[in-house]
Enzyme design. Structure first.
Site, PDB file in Angstrom:
ATOM      1  N   GLU A  90      21.784  61.659  52.816  1.00  0.00           N
ATOM      2  CA  GLU A  90      20.437  62.157  53.101  1.00  0.00           C
ATOM      3  C   GLU A  90      19.489  61.640  52.028  1.00  0.00           C
ATOM      4  O   GLU A  90      19.697  61.900  50.840  1.00  0.00           O
ATOM      5  CB  GLU A  90      20.439  63.685  53.094  1.00  0.00           C
ATOM      6  CG  GLU A  90      19.044  64.254  53.304  1.00  0.00           C
ATOM      7  CD  GLU A  90      18.965  65.772  53.139  1.00  0.00           C
ATOM      8  OE1 GLU A  90      19.948  66.388  52.662  1.00  0.00           O
ATOM      9  OE2 GLU A  90      17.904  66.318  53.479  1.00  0.00           O
ATOM     10  N   VAL A 107       6.662  56.225  58.128  1.00  0.00           N
ATOM     11  CA  VAL A 107       7.527  55.916  59.271  1.00  0.00           C
ATOM     12  C   VAL A 107       7.615  54.403  59.471  1.00  0.00           C
ATOM     13  O   VAL A 107       8.698  53.858  59.713  1.00  0.00           O
ATOM     14  CB  VAL A 107       7.034  56.645  60.552  1.00  0.00           C
ATOM     15  CG1 VAL A 107       7.739  56.113  61.796  1.00  0.00           C
ATOM     16  CG2 VAL A 107       7.258  58.149  60.422  1.00  0.00           C
TER      17      VAL A 107
END
Ligand code: BCO
Length: 169
Positions: A81, A126
């Site tokens: 993560e 993004v």
């Protein structure tokens, strides 16, 4: 001059192990995260950076930290993560973010044995993550990661598969 400086870049992976040089780098990275991720509470940044389950891949010029990625490997599930990712302001858009991600993938695969990364990407990042091979589709089975990674609202969950063979660096 620029090429000469670029040649001096060094990529390392440190965690909170009490070694002076490593701690200095983690503090340098903390300052970059605090500035570049203004929505993240500073105490939260310090807590994860200094947590012994987290590791930070950093790009250094001599002893100065230029940027880094802090992540937590979940070894038994074989995914990592990504908690934070940033390059210092005056060094952005020079390709360092891309090189950093490639070093992270190589390290995570060869040292941690990971096959995937997940991250909650900030809306404005993004585009960067898409260029690094992250997708908005999550192919990992939900029971592999659900409940393990922190829920973070405002971010978009993205996944990246690490190629098992590709030389990333
Ligand atoms: O390869 P190309 O030239 O076609 O494209 C480049 C960049 O144009 C593009 N890119 C970079 N930042 C972008 C972006 N595209 C859309 N939106 C953005 N915000 O990506 C390609 C690679 O560029 P680079 O390697 O030169 O990237 P750089 O600037 O070294 O590093 C990228 C960042 C995102 C790390 C850096 O710009 C930065 O530190 N930004 C501020 C902090 C930030 O937004 N960090 C990510 C937050 S999300 C997070 O940390 C995880 C969840 C909490």
């Amino acid at each position: 001059k620029r090429e000469e400086q670029a040649g001096r870049l060094k990529f390392v992976c440190y965690s909170n192990d009490g070694v002076d040089e490593h701690m200095m780098c983690l503090i340098g990275l903390k300052n970059i995260f605090a500035r570049q991720l203004p929505n993240m509470p500073k105490e939260y940044i310090v807590r994860l950076l200094m947590d012994r389950k987290h590791k930070s891949v950093m790009v250094l010029r001599r002893t100065l930290v230029v940027g880094g990625i802090t992540y937590r490997p979940y070894h038994s599930q074989r995914f990592g993560e990504i908690a934070f990712c940033a390059i210092t302001a005056d060094e952005q858009v020079k390709g360092y973010g891309t090189r950093l991600m490639n070093h992270l993938k190589q390290h995570a695969r060869d040292v941690d044995g990971l096959t995937h990364f997940l991250t909650y990407a900030d809306n404005n990042a993004v585009g960067y993550f898409v260029k690094q091979g992250f997708t908005k589709e999550i192919y990992l089975e939900k029971d592999v990661w659900y409940g393990f990674i922190k829920d973070y609202d405002g971010g978009l969950l993205m996944e990246c598969k690490i190629d098992p063979k590709l030389p990333y660096t």
